[in-house]
Design a protein around this motif. Structure first.
Motif, PDB file in Angstrom:
ATOM      1  N   GLU A 158      -7.521   7.522   1.016  1.00 37.08           N
ATOM      2  CA  GLU A 158      -7.649   6.101   0.672  1.00 37.08           C
ATOM      3  C   GLU A 158      -6.567   5.285   1.378  1.00 37.08           C
ATOM      4  OE1 GLU A 158      -9.308   5.984  -3.872  1.00 37.08           O
ATOM      5  OE2 GLU A 158      -7.265   6.716  -3.552  1.00 37.08           O
ATOM      6  N   LEU A 192       0.828  -1.210   0.000  1.00 35.64           N
ATOM      7  CA  LEU A 192       0.000   0.000   0.000  1.00 35.64           C
ATOM      8  C   LEU A 192       0.860   1.257   0.000  1.00 35.64           C
ATOM      9  CD1 LEU A 192      -2.843  -1.058   2.471  1.00 35.64           C
ATOM     10  CD2 LEU A 192      -2.992  -0.838  -0.022  1.00 35.64           C
ATOM     11  N   LEU A 243      -8.276  -5.521  -0.030  1.00 34.42           N
ATOM     12  CA  LEU A 243      -7.622  -4.215   0.107  1.00 34.42           C
ATOM     13  C   LEU A 243      -6.770  -3.853  -1.102  1.00 34.42           C
ATOM     14  CD1 LEU A 243      -6.475  -4.386   3.826  1.00 34.42           C
ATOM     15  CD2 LEU A 243      -8.304  -2.978   2.878  1.00 34.42           C
ATOM     16  N   THR A 244      -6.313  -4.873  -1.803  1.00 37.08           N
ATOM     17  CA  THR A 244      -5.411  -4.628  -2.936  1.00 37.08           C
ATOM     18  C   THR A 244      -5.987  -5.106  -4.264  1.00 37.08           C
ATOM     19  OG1 THR A 244      -4.310  -6.742  -2.502  1.00 37.08           O
ATOM     20  CG2 THR A 244      -3.352  -4.787  -1.482  1.00 37.08           C
ATOM     21  N   GLN A 266      -8.230  -0.545   7.749  1.00 35.96           N
ATOM     22  CA  GLN A 266      -8.848  -1.831   7.429  1.00 35.96           C
ATOM     23  C   GLN A 266      -7.815  -2.953   7.493  1.00 35.96           C
ATOM     24  OE1 GLN A 266     -10.614  -1.315   3.583  1.00 35.96           O
ATOM     25  NE2 GLN A 266     -12.180   0.119   4.311  1.00 35.96           N
ATOM     26  N   LEU A 267      -6.599  -2.652   7.049  1.00 37.80           N
ATOM     27  CA  LEU A 267      -5.539  -3.658   7.023  1.00 37.80           C
ATOM     28  C   LEU A 267      -5.275  -4.214   8.418  1.00 37.80           C
ATOM     29  CD1 LEU A 267      -3.093  -5.109   5.681  1.00 37.80           C
ATOM     30  CD2 LEU A 267      -1.776  -3.062   6.220  1.00 37.80           C
ATOM     31  N   GLU A 291      -7.406   4.993   5.077  1.00 36.29           N
ATOM     32  CA  GLU A 291      -8.566   4.112   5.246  1.00 36.29           C
ATOM     33  C   GLU A 291      -8.161   2.643   5.067  1.00 36.29           C
ATOM     34  OE1 GLU A 291     -12.417   3.215   2.529  1.00 36.29           O
ATOM     35  OE2 GLU A 291     -12.135   5.325   3.104  1.00 36.29           O
ATOM     36  N   ARG A 292      -7.359   2.388   4.050  1.00 36.13           N
ATOM     37  CA  ARG A 292      -6.932   1.000   3.802  1.00 36.13           C
ATOM     38  C   ARG A 292      -6.012   0.496   4.905  1.00 36.13           C
ATOM     39  NH1 ARG A 292      -6.863  -0.426  -2.532  1.00 36.13           N
ATOM     40  NH2 ARG A 292      -8.391   1.106  -3.203  1.00 36.13           N
ATOM     41  N   LEU A 297      -3.020   5.801  -4.887  1.00 36.11           N
ATOM     42  CA  LEU A 297      -3.903   6.043  -3.749  1.00 36.11           C
ATOM     43  C   LEU A 297      -3.662   7.456  -3.233  1.00 36.11           C
ATOM     44  CD1 LEU A 297      -3.256   2.735  -1.733  1.00 36.11           C
ATOM     45  CD2 LEU A 297      -5.250   3.248  -3.155  1.00 36.11           C
TER      46      LEU A 297
END
Length: 148
Positions: A34, A21, A54-55, A41-42, A37-38, A30
């Motif tokens: 974003e 990421l 996620l990816t 979540q990760l 946020e990712r 990104l």
């Protein structure tokens, strides 16, 4: 055996995805919202399926072929600086201990000789050594606050 989407992911797997990421963020795929946020979540993800989601919209991401992540170069520099500061502090502590012992011997000699103190020879021990340490401290930049 390839891990299925329901198989639980490890911290190392999450670290690998974080590296992916970061790379896509650095390449402009990104934006900062974003990316943040990712990352949230990760680190709440538990399975390979959640990591893959996620990816999934990013190119060339194969979870099984990701390299192990290593610390950022700045992390290495910071560790090196901390180690260097500890080393210089240890050299100063050794200098102070040796100087103290020499002055104690000088004091004992003076007191036992009826307060007829000899030439202050400990200066010849601590002076040149102290100058070398002082130069080492400033040349290596350990005392520079910008290195911290």
């Amino acid at each position: 055996m390839a891990p299925g989407p329901e198989m639980r992911a490890s911290d190392g797997d999450r670290d690998k995805i974080a590296g992916v990421l970061r790379e896509h963020y650095a390449q402009g795929r990104l934006n900062s919202e974003e990316f943040d946020e990712r990352l949230e979540q990760l680190y709440s993800s538990k399975t390979y399926g959640e990591l893959a989601r996620l990816t999934s919209d990013l190119p060339d991401v194969d979870l099984r072929r990701l390299p192990e992540t290593s610390p950022e170069p700045s992390d290495w520099r910071m560790k090196g600086r901390r180690t260097q500061r500890r080393g210089v502090a240890a050299m100063w502590a050794t200098w102070a201990t040796a100087s103290g012992v020499n002055w104690a011997i000088w004091l004992i000699l003076g007191v036992t000789d009826g307060f007829d103190f000899p030439y202050p020879w400990p200066l010849w021990v601590m002076g040149p050594w102290g100058v070398v340490l002082l130069l080492t401290t400033f040349v290596t930049g350990v005392s520079d606050k910008s290195n911290r």
